[in-house]
Write a protein that holds these residues in place. Structure first.
Motif, PDB file in Angstrom:
ATOM      1  N   ASP A  61      70.375  70.430  18.667  1.00  0.00           N
ATOM      2  CA  ASP A  61      70.752  69.691  17.451  1.00  0.00           C
ATOM      3  C   ASP A  61      69.684  68.719  16.964  1.00  0.00           C
ATOM      4  N   ASP A  62      68.656  68.464  17.792  1.00  0.00           N
ATOM      5  CA  ASP A  62      67.571  67.578  17.358  1.00  0.00           C
ATOM      6  C   ASP A  62      66.312  68.353  16.985  1.00  0.00           C
ATOM      7  N   ALA A  63      66.415  69.669  16.864  1.00  0.00           N
ATOM      8  CA  ALA A  63      65.240  70.510  16.643  1.00  0.00           C
ATOM      9  C   ALA A  63      64.660  70.323  15.248  1.00  0.00           C
ATOM     10  N   ASP A  64      63.351  70.500  15.131  1.00  0.00           N
ATOM     11  CA  ASP A  64      62.675  70.571  13.837  1.00  0.00           C
ATOM     12  C   ASP A  64      63.056  71.912  13.215  1.00  0.00           C
ATOM     13  N   MET A  65      63.869  71.898  12.173  1.00  0.00           N
ATOM     14  CA  MET A  65      64.402  73.141  11.622  1.00  0.00           C
ATOM     15  C   MET A  65      63.308  74.011  11.008  1.00  0.00           C
ATOM     16  N   ALA A 124      63.479  68.455  20.005  1.00  0.00           N
ATOM     17  CA  ALA A 124      62.526  67.354  19.869  1.00  0.00           C
ATOM     18  C   ALA A 124      62.131  66.805  21.235  1.00  0.00           C
ATOM     19  N   SER A 125      62.973  67.055  22.234  1.00  0.00           N
ATOM     20  CA  SER A 125      62.717  66.598  23.600  1.00  0.00           C
ATOM     21  C   SER A 125      62.300  67.789  24.459  1.00  0.00           C
ATOM     22  N   ALA A 126      61.055  67.785  24.921  1.00  0.00           N
ATOM     23  CA  ALA A 126      60.581  68.874  25.776  1.00  0.00           C
ATOM     24  C   ALA A 126      61.393  68.933  27.065  1.00  0.00           C
ATOM     25  N   GLU A 127      61.779  67.756  27.583  1.00  0.00           N
ATOM     26  CA  GLU A 127      62.559  67.717  28.817  1.00  0.00           C
ATOM     27  C   GLU A 127      63.920  68.377  28.614  1.00  0.00           C
ATOM     28  N   ARG A 128      64.549  68.084  27.499  1.00  0.00           N
ATOM     29  CA  ARG A 128      65.851  68.676  27.193  1.00  0.00           C
ATOM     30  C   ARG A 128      65.721  70.189  26.996  1.00  0.00           C
ATOM     31  N   ALA A 129      64.676  70.607  26.290  1.00  0.00           N
ATOM     32  CA  ALA A 129      64.458  72.045  26.065  1.00  0.00           C
ATOM     33  C   ALA A 129      64.235  72.770  27.381  1.00  0.00           C
ATOM     34  N   ARG A 130      63.454  72.165  28.291  1.00  0.00           N
ATOM     35  CA  ARG A 130      63.201  72.787  29.598  1.00  0.00           C
ATOM     36  C   ARG A 130      64.491  72.894  30.400  1.00  0.00           C
ATOM     37  N   VAL A 166      73.720  77.723  25.885  1.00  0.00           N
ATOM     38  CA  VAL A 166      73.361  78.473  27.092  1.00  0.00           C
ATOM     39  C   VAL A 166      74.366  79.586  27.340  1.00  0.00           C
ATOM     40  N   ARG A 167      75.644  79.279  27.191  1.00  0.00           N
ATOM     41  CA  ARG A 167      76.672  80.295  27.409  1.00  0.00           C
ATOM     42  C   ARG A 167      76.499  81.476  26.461  1.00  0.00           C
ATOM     43  N   ILE A 168      76.232  81.199  25.198  1.00  0.00           N
ATOM     44  CA  ILE A 168      76.041  82.267  24.210  1.00  0.00           C
ATOM     45  C   ILE A 168      74.800  83.088  24.554  1.00  0.00           C
ATOM     46  N   ALA A 169      73.709  82.419  24.911  1.00  0.00           N
ATOM     47  CA  ALA A 169      72.485  83.144  25.269  1.00  0.00           C
ATOM     48  C   ALA A 169      72.732  84.095  26.431  1.00  0.00           C
ATOM     49  N   ASN A 170      73.516  83.649  27.405  1.00  0.00           N
ATOM     50  CA  ASN A 170      73.767  84.459  28.607  1.00  0.00           C
ATOM     51  C   ASN A 170      74.899  85.470  28.423  1.00  0.00           C
ATOM     52  N   GLY A 183      76.814  72.609  21.079  1.00  0.00           N
ATOM     53  CA  GLY A 183      76.187  71.799  22.111  1.00  0.00           C
ATOM     54  C   GLY A 183      75.385  72.632  23.092  1.00  0.00           C
ATOM     55  N   ASP A 184      74.616  71.959  23.934  1.00  0.00           N
ATOM     56  CA  ASP A 184      73.683  72.636  24.830  1.00  0.00           C
ATOM     57  C   ASP A 184      74.379  73.615  25.770  1.00  0.00           C
TER      58      ASP A 184
END
Length: 492
Positions: A274-278, A431-437, A414-418, A409-410
């Motif tokens: 939700d914080d991504a650069d669109m 926007a947060s590399a830590e959150r993305a990882r 993840v659930r949808i991706a899997n 939400g995150d």
């Protein structure tokens, strides 16, 4: 394209036992340019007898020559092949554009130049590889013994390759297999035969590869792949293609318990938090789905947007793709060319219709472009409000069709991706590399990008979880797929 036809490298013959030969029965099949729908030539149409001769030649070369044991000579031959490919790169480039419909821009990367460079990486790996590991001395049951682990080639490898990235995948199999000391029978896809037969010609005419070490058998008959998989003289099958065909290959190899490597399909997801650069999200999504008209197993075909920003992202995506350039693959400004043939185009159009029938909203494209009446083109297509369990969200389409889903939400992302039978690739943007990882760590795929990072390279193992395949291609892990481990104990 027509003005450049004379520059296309052609090779109609197959390579068997070191000789460039016609099919036993003299048969040929047409090679069609998917951008023009015109026949650009013919190729020898291999028969069961041709495949039998190729397997016999590969078996003799493995069993009766020093090829499996002479690492220095193998490295020498691979470097010769790399030099030959570099020397003829421009004509090979034109061939790939003509028979695969690949945009010429991609030949300066994954379609040609990168695989040629990767062949040198494989040669370096073989030259410096630790073929023997000393485990030291032990005394099991009181018997003092020195233990060694030795890596040895598997034997005869049958390589079955697809049409979408033909040079990349041919070399990803041939290079490591030969470097490891195996002999190879290559059965290429009938839609892109010359990329393989030209490899055979260069091997025969510009390298010191012994007869039978590399054999190339093109054919319009798909059953020749089954013959290769079933033959007891073949020790390993390395297959890249659809999951459906992969199941058949695995079943065919089961009778002789041969090793089967499979690189199969994907339904990879781009997760925007939700914080991504669109703009970054949309740019990556548009690039992915139009690259080679979506004809890639690792392409991100599901865009999963935060529900709170769904309308924003969808509007930006449609505006971006509406102006996206596509058409003649020989134009350096083109990223998206045609699909490979009419059968594939009808398949893609059928999936679009099914998506709409199951409740998706067609917001862009969905048909054959009016400005491109010739060639197997499909418009860049966006399906919105796609249910995560819909056919188009679960099955590999292999065309320029992007399914846009919403997450809450995150954890939900993840659930949808899997929620997929596949597990090949993916991307997470935040926007947060830590959150993305942290999200990427929970997605069950063989490769994944964080904020647009690229995993592609000869040193990076490529493959997937679940029904995306078995094993890894490229990197040290990919090289070791073609090796057996022998444990040796010497009494002291």
């Amino acid at each position: 394209m027509a003005d450049g036809q004379a520059d296309i490298a052609r090779e109609e013959r197959m390579l068997i036992g070191g000789r460039l030969v016609e099919a036993r029965d003299g048969g040929v099949f047409p090679n069609v340019n998917p951008a023009t729908e015109e026949e650009i030539g013919v190729t020898a149409d291999g028969t069961a007898a041709d495949m039998d001769a190729a397997i016999a030649a590969a078996r003799r070369a493995f069993d009766e020559t020093d090829w499996p044991r002479d690492v220095r000579f193998r490295v020498h031959c691979l470097r010769q092949l790399q030099q030959a490919l570099t020397k003829h790169a421009e004509r090979l480039r034109a061939t790939i554009v003509a028979e695969a419909g690949s945009p010429v821009t991609l030949t300066h990367g994954a379609q040609l130049d990168s695989p040629i460079e990767g062949l040198g990486w494989v040669a370096d790996l073989a030259e410096n590889y630790a073929w023997t590991t000393d485990l030291g001395v032990a005394e099991p049951y009181g018997i003092r013994s020195r233990r060694l682990l030795r890596r040895e080639p598997i034997g005869v490898v049958g390589a079955i390759t697809p049409w979408n990235f033909p040079m990349q995948i041919n070399l990803a199999k041939i290079g490591p297999a030969l470097a490891a000391g195996n002999t190879v029978v290559l059965k290429p896809a009938p839609d892109t035969p010359w990329t393989a037969t030209l490899l055979g010609r260069l091997a025969a005419e510009e390298t010191d590869l012994p007869p039978g070490v590399l054999n190339v058998v093109p054919s319009s008959r798909h059953e020749l792949g089954a013959l290769l998989a079933e033959d007891p003289r073949v020790d390993m099958i390395s297959f890249t293609g659809s999951t459906a065909v992969g199941r058949s290959v695995m079943a065919a190899g089961a009778a002789t318990i041969k090793k089967v490597f499979l690189e199969l399909g994907g339904k990879s997801a781009l997760l925007a938090l939700d914080d991504a650069d669109m703009r970054a999200v949309v740019g990556n999504a548009a690039f992915q789905i139009t690259t080679h008209a979506g004809q890639g197993c690792a392409i991100l075909t599901r865009l999963v947007l935060p529900r709170s920003r769904y309308a924003e992202g969808l509007e930006m995506l449609v505006e971006t793709l509406r102006e996206w350039p596509y058409g003649d693959p020989a134009d350096p400004g083109t990223l998206m060319g045609p699909l490979i043939n009419e059968r594939q185009r009808e398949r893609v159009l059928g999936y679009i219709d099914k998506g709409v029938a199951e409740g998706a909203r067609l917001v862009l494209g969905g048909g054959v472009p009016k400005h491109l009446p010739t060639g197997y083109y499909v418009e860049p297509t966006v399906l919105a409000e796609v249910d995560e369990n819909a056919t188009v969200a679960q099955e590999e389409i292999f065309g320029p069709v992007l399914c846009v889903l919403a997450h809450d939400g995150d954890d939900d992302a993840v659930r949808i991706a899997n929620n997929s039978r596949y597990g090949l690739s993916g991307m997470v943007i935040s926007a947060s590399a830590e959150r993305a990882r942290a999200v990427a760590d929970r997605v069950r795929t063989g490769t994944i990008s964080v904020n647009g990072g690229l995993f592609y390279g000869p040193d990076v193992p490529f493959g997937g979880y679940r029904q995306s395949g078995v094993g890894r291609e490229s990197g040290v892990a990919g090289f070791e797929e073609y090796l057996e481990i022998k444990a040796i104990a010497e009494r002291l």
